[in-house]
Design a protein around this motif. Structure first.
Motif, PDB file in Angstrom:
ATOM      1  N   PHE A 130     -77.885  42.822 103.619  1.00  0.00           N
ATOM      2  CA  PHE A 130     -76.626  43.310 103.021  1.00  0.00           C
ATOM      3  C   PHE A 130     -75.762  42.068 102.205  1.00  0.00           C
ATOM      4  CE2 PHE A 130     -77.904  47.053 104.940  1.00  0.00           C
ATOM      5  CZ  PHE A 130     -77.424  48.165 104.052  1.00  0.00           C
ATOM      6  N   VAL A 131     -75.844  40.909 103.030  1.00  0.00           N
ATOM      7  CA  VAL A 131     -75.471  39.618 102.163  1.00  0.00           C
ATOM      8  C   VAL A 131     -76.046  39.730 100.819  1.00  0.00           C
ATOM      9  CG1 VAL A 131     -75.002  37.330 102.111  1.00  0.00           C
ATOM     10  CG2 VAL A 131     -74.891  38.604 104.289  1.00  0.00           C
ATOM     11  N   VAL A 132     -77.254  39.739 100.546  1.00  0.00           N
ATOM     12  CA  VAL A 132     -77.905  39.604  99.289  1.00  0.00           C
ATOM     13  C   VAL A 132     -77.448  40.511  98.578  1.00  0.00           C
ATOM     14  CG1 VAL A 132     -80.199  39.471  98.263  1.00  0.00           C
ATOM     15  CG2 VAL A 132     -79.878  38.362 100.271  1.00  0.00           C
ATOM     16  N   ILE A 133     -77.198  41.957  99.017  1.00  0.00           N
ATOM     17  CA  ILE A 133     -76.948  43.154  98.255  1.00  0.00           C
ATOM     18  C   ILE A 133     -75.502  43.037  97.420  1.00  0.00           C
ATOM     19  CG2 ILE A 133     -76.653  45.514  98.191  1.00  0.00           C
ATOM     20  CD1 ILE A 133     -78.878  45.765 100.212  1.00  0.00           C
ATOM     21  N   ALA A 134     -74.604  42.637  98.511  1.00  0.00           N
ATOM     22  CA  ALA A 134     -73.311  42.352  98.347  1.00  0.00           C
ATOM     23  C   ALA A 134     -73.232  41.202  97.206  1.00  0.00           C
ATOM     24  CB  ALA A 134     -72.605  41.942  99.379  1.00  0.00           C
ATOM     25  N   ASN A 135     -73.890  40.373  97.132  1.00  0.00           N
ATOM     26  CA  ASN A 135     -73.740  39.323  96.049  1.00  0.00           C
ATOM     27  C   ASN A 135     -74.830  39.290  95.164  1.00  0.00           C
ATOM     28  OD1 ASN A 135     -71.409  37.453  97.396  1.00  0.00           O
ATOM     29  ND2 ASN A 135     -72.860  37.994  99.093  1.00  0.00           N
ATOM     30  N   PHE A 136     -75.158  40.608  94.624  1.00  0.00           N
ATOM     31  CA  PHE A 136     -76.341  40.820  93.543  1.00  0.00           C
ATOM     32  C   PHE A 136     -75.742  39.963  92.303  1.00  0.00           C
ATOM     33  CE2 PHE A 136     -79.091  43.257  90.953  1.00  0.00           C
ATOM     34  CZ  PHE A 136     -80.185  43.213  91.951  1.00  0.00           C
ATOM     35  N   PRO A 137     -76.868  39.274  91.633  1.00  0.00           N
ATOM     36  CA  PRO A 137     -76.599  38.239  90.609  1.00  0.00           C
ATOM     37  C   PRO A 137     -75.889  39.245  89.343  1.00  0.00           C
ATOM     38  CG  PRO A 137     -78.898  38.555  90.921  1.00  0.00           C
ATOM     39  CD  PRO A 137     -78.100  39.248  92.209  1.00  0.00           C
ATOM     40  N   PHE A 138     -75.101  38.577  88.709  1.00  0.00           N
ATOM     41  CA  PHE A 138     -74.449  39.205  87.638  1.00  0.00           C
ATOM     42  C   PHE A 138     -73.563  40.497  87.927  1.00  0.00           C
ATOM     43  CE2 PHE A 138     -78.117  37.012  86.167  1.00  0.00           C
ATOM     44  CZ  PHE A 138     -77.675  35.875  85.846  1.00  0.00           C
ATOM     45  N   LEU A 139     -73.704  40.881  89.019  1.00  0.00           N
ATOM     46  CA  LEU A 139     -72.700  42.014  89.357  1.00  0.00           C
ATOM     47  C   LEU A 139     -71.342  42.057  89.183  1.00  0.00           C
ATOM     48  CD1 LEU A 139     -73.052  45.048  90.115  1.00  0.00           C
ATOM     49  CD2 LEU A 139     -72.716  44.399  92.433  1.00  0.00           C
ATOM     50  N   ASP A 140     -70.452  40.897  89.476  1.00  0.00           N
ATOM     51  CA  ASP A 140     -69.207  40.614  89.285  1.00  0.00           C
ATOM     52  C   ASP A 140     -68.967  40.804  87.786  1.00  0.00           C
ATOM     53  OD1 ASP A 140     -70.861  38.316  88.890  1.00  0.00           O
ATOM     54  OD2 ASP A 140     -68.973  36.912  89.270  1.00  0.00           O
ATOM     55  N   LYS A 141     -69.796  40.556  86.750  1.00  0.00           N
ATOM     56  CA  LYS A 141     -69.583  40.444  85.544  1.00  0.00           C
ATOM     57  C   LYS A 141     -69.883  41.926  84.789  1.00  0.00           C
ATOM     58  CE  LYS A 141     -69.368  35.907  85.268  1.00  0.00           C
ATOM     59  NZ  LYS A 141     -69.822  35.565  86.656  1.00  0.00           N
ATOM     60  N   MET A 142     -70.634  42.637  85.397  1.00  0.00           N
ATOM     61  CA  MET A 142     -70.964  43.958  84.985  1.00  0.00           C
ATOM     62  C   MET A 142     -69.944  45.001  85.366  1.00  0.00           C
ATOM     63  SD  MET A 142     -75.061  43.839  86.018  1.00  0.00           S
ATOM     64  CE  MET A 142     -75.083  45.562  85.807  1.00  0.00           C
ATOM     65  N   ILE A 143     -69.136  44.799  86.526  1.00  0.00           N
ATOM     66  CA  ILE A 143     -68.214  45.832  86.796  1.00  0.00           C
ATOM     67  C   ILE A 143     -66.672  45.021  86.989  1.00  0.00           C
ATOM     68  CG2 ILE A 143     -69.765  47.289  87.867  1.00  0.00           C
ATOM     69  CD1 ILE A 143     -69.001  46.062  90.586  1.00  0.00           C
ATOM     70  N   SER A 144     -65.621  45.730  87.078  1.00  0.00           N
ATOM     71  CA  SER A 144     -64.169  45.257  87.228  1.00  0.00           C
ATOM     72  C   SER A 144     -64.158  44.330  88.417  1.00  0.00           C
ATOM     73  CB  SER A 144     -63.098  46.308  87.092  1.00  0.00           C
ATOM     74  OG  SER A 144     -63.123  47.044  88.296  1.00  0.00           O
ATOM     75  N   GLU A 145     -63.086  43.477  88.445  1.00  0.00           N
ATOM     76  CA  GLU A 145     -62.882  42.631  89.734  1.00  0.00           C
ATOM     77  C   GLU A 145     -62.448  43.520  90.859  1.00  0.00           C
ATOM     78  OE1 GLU A 145     -59.933  39.142  91.067  1.00  0.00           O
ATOM     79  OE2 GLU A 145     -60.097  39.560  88.804  1.00  0.00           O
TER      80      GLU A 145
ATOM     81  N   ALA B  23     -63.312  46.698  91.413  1.00  0.00           N
ATOM     82  CA  ALA B  23     -64.475  47.349  91.730  1.00  0.00           C
ATOM     83  C   ALA B  23     -65.212  46.534  92.633  1.00  0.00           C
ATOM     84  CB  ALA B  23     -65.308  47.845  90.558  1.00  0.00           C
ATOM     85  N   PHE B  24     -65.468  45.179  91.994  1.00  0.00           N
ATOM     86  CA  PHE B  24     -66.583  44.525  92.896  1.00  0.00           C
ATOM     87  C   PHE B  24     -65.989  44.167  94.058  1.00  0.00           C
ATOM     88  CE2 PHE B  24     -68.065  39.866  93.476  1.00  0.00           C
ATOM     89  CZ  PHE B  24     -69.476  40.325  93.494  1.00  0.00           C
ATOM     90  N   THR B  25     -64.734  43.778  94.194  1.00  0.00           N
ATOM     91  CA  THR B  25     -63.917  43.486  95.495  1.00  0.00           C
ATOM     92  C   THR B  25     -64.271  44.688  96.504  1.00  0.00           C
ATOM     93  OG1 THR B  25     -62.272  42.122  94.454  1.00  0.00           O
ATOM     94  CG2 THR B  25     -62.063  42.811  96.869  1.00  0.00           C
ATOM     95  N   ALA B  26     -64.174  45.997  96.247  1.00  0.00           N
ATOM     96  CA  ALA B  26     -64.181  47.184  96.798  1.00  0.00           C
ATOM     97  C   ALA B  26     -65.700  47.236  97.249  1.00  0.00           C
ATOM     98  CB  ALA B  26     -63.729  48.390  96.092  1.00  0.00           C
TER      99      ALA B  26
END
Length: 428
Positions: free
Chosen positions: A46-61, A63-66
């Motif tokens: 779940f650490v890997v899933i929570a830090n999935f690559p480029f996800l922070d660029k694909m959704i809002s800040e 949404a990514f924090t939530a």
């Protein structure tokens, strides 16, 4: 290979390895980590899933924090407090070894540790910092589990127990039987805590960290100690002993502590402090076909193998080797007591250790992010996940496989030629 030298190695190493392999404390330590391993892997996934690559660029800040906050408890409740599971496992397994009520050995180890743990955080009492329940408190947890299990066994052996009359349910009878041994054991730890409160260290945690854990961690994070550990793994395997189990029993507490430091930094988005960690060993050495990176040997068999024995071995070992299970190669090549392959068996892991270390030291490849990748994860994907979803980790594994192939090439060629000529003679 000189037979005298082989006999010298065998006579020197086998007795040491045998003692280490059969030592009840090292066995309990190893098995304690095995108890915790499924929980550690769950948290790492779940650490890997929570830090999935480029996800922070694909959704809002927001949404990514939530998203990260929603997945955070998975690792916080497992990976971050893995010391709890390890010490329960050690207490359980050591008491089981003595033939006692294993569950009481596990819970008394945890209770003893908590008694010695200051339950104050930022001036607020009744709060236990999660950091001391993870790798930071691992060494104290290990020693506490060993000592508490021994004390519990001692008091039970003295027969200082409450005997319940016949007809009382078994669970009730066992509970009362454990009452006095557990009470005496935990009283000892309470006295230890009180004594340390009057010293300059104030707590047992401070004493363990300053005197034992910190120096050992510095040693274990260094390249020379790592090379020695890697060589010992290979030498033990050569003589038919499970080198990983033997060496990891000693080094795992150090490597896991270093791993936890990297995980905390990775989750905080800061620079990773360590190159050598548990995942450095597991992904970039063991995670390429098993101990000795024998997936490269399987690839090489398909490339140059002419003998029927090696061809069949390649077919048999390939599916398992892809998932880092290499017993078919170790026992089928064979690697055990085979002087023809001793040189590549020892040299290749050391060369790969040096390449991996300096690739990460120079910044070409990120260090391991602290996530525990399941050991059966195939190479390339393994390196990608271990470095926090960095493509460089997968490329480094691929490069290392090529290096191992080059090192093994002339030796496997000789071995294959010997098998091929033997098969021809037998056929004629």
């Amino acid at each position: 290979m000189n037979s005298k030298f082989m006999n010298f190695l065998e006579n020197m190493l086998l007795p040491i390895a045998d003692k280490l392999n059969n030592n009840r404390y090292l066995s309990a330590l190893r098995d304690g980590f095995m108890v915790a391993l499924p929980l550690i892997i769950f948290g790492s996934i779940f650490v890997v899933i929570a830090n999935f690559p480029f996800l922070d660029k694909m959704i809002s800040e927001e949404a990514f924090t939530a998203y990260q906050n929603a997945l955070g408890p998975a690792s916080a409740a497992t990976l971050s407090i893995m010391g709890v599971f390890v010490m329960i496992g050690i207490g359980y397994k050591l008491t089981e070894h003595y033939g006692g009520e294993a569950i009481y050995g596990g819970v008394v180890a945890l209770a003893a540790f908590l008694i010695m743990t200051p339950q104050v955080l930022d001036g607020v009492s009744g709060v236990i910092p999660t950091s001391v329940l993870g790798a930071e408190g691992m060494f104290l947890g290990i020693f506490t589990a060993f000592i508490s299990a021994e004390l519990y066994r001692y008091f039970v052996k003295k027969d200082w127990t409450i005997k319940m009359p016949a007809g009382v349910p078994g669970a009730v009878s066992r509970s009362f039987s454990a009452l006095i041994p557990i009470t005496l054991t935990l009283t000892v730890f309470l006295l230890i805590r009180i004594i340390f409160s009057y010293t300059g260290f104030e707590t047992v945690q401070n004493f363990i960290y300053s005197v034992i854990q910190q120096p050992l961690t510095v040693l274990g994070s260094g390249l020379p100690a790592t090379i020695i550990a890697v060589l010992l793994i290979q030498v033990f395997w050569f003589f038919g002993l499970h080198g990983q189990i033997i060496v990891n029993s000693v080094f795992d507490p150090i490597w896991y502590a270093l791993n936890d430091q990297n995980l905390s930094a990775f989750q905080a988005g800061t620079e990773l402090p360590n190159i050598i960690t548990k995942q450095f060993i597991d992904s970039f050495l063991v995670g390429m076909g098993g101990s000795g990176m024998t997936l490269a040997v399987i690839i090489l068999i398909f490339m140059i193998g002419k003998s029927r024995q090696l061809k069949e071995l390649g077919k048999l070992g390939a599916p398992a080797g892809l998932f880092n299970v290499n017993e078919p190669i170790i026992f089928g090549l064979p690697i055990i007591m085979n002087p023809l392959i001793l040189i590549p068996w020892l040299v290749a892991p050391v060369v790969v250790t040096l390449i991996t270390y300096f690739a990460m030291y120079s910044g070409i490849v990120p260090p391991p992010a602290g996530v525990i990748v399941p050991w059966t994860t195939p190479p390339i994907l393994n390196g990608f996940l271990a470095t926090g979803n960095a493509w460089q980790g997968g490329v480094l594994q691929a490069f290392n496989l090529l290096v191992v192939i080059v090192i093994w090439w002339p030796f496997l060629k000789i071995l294959d030629k010997n098998y091929y000529e033997t098969e021809r003679k037998e056929a004629s």
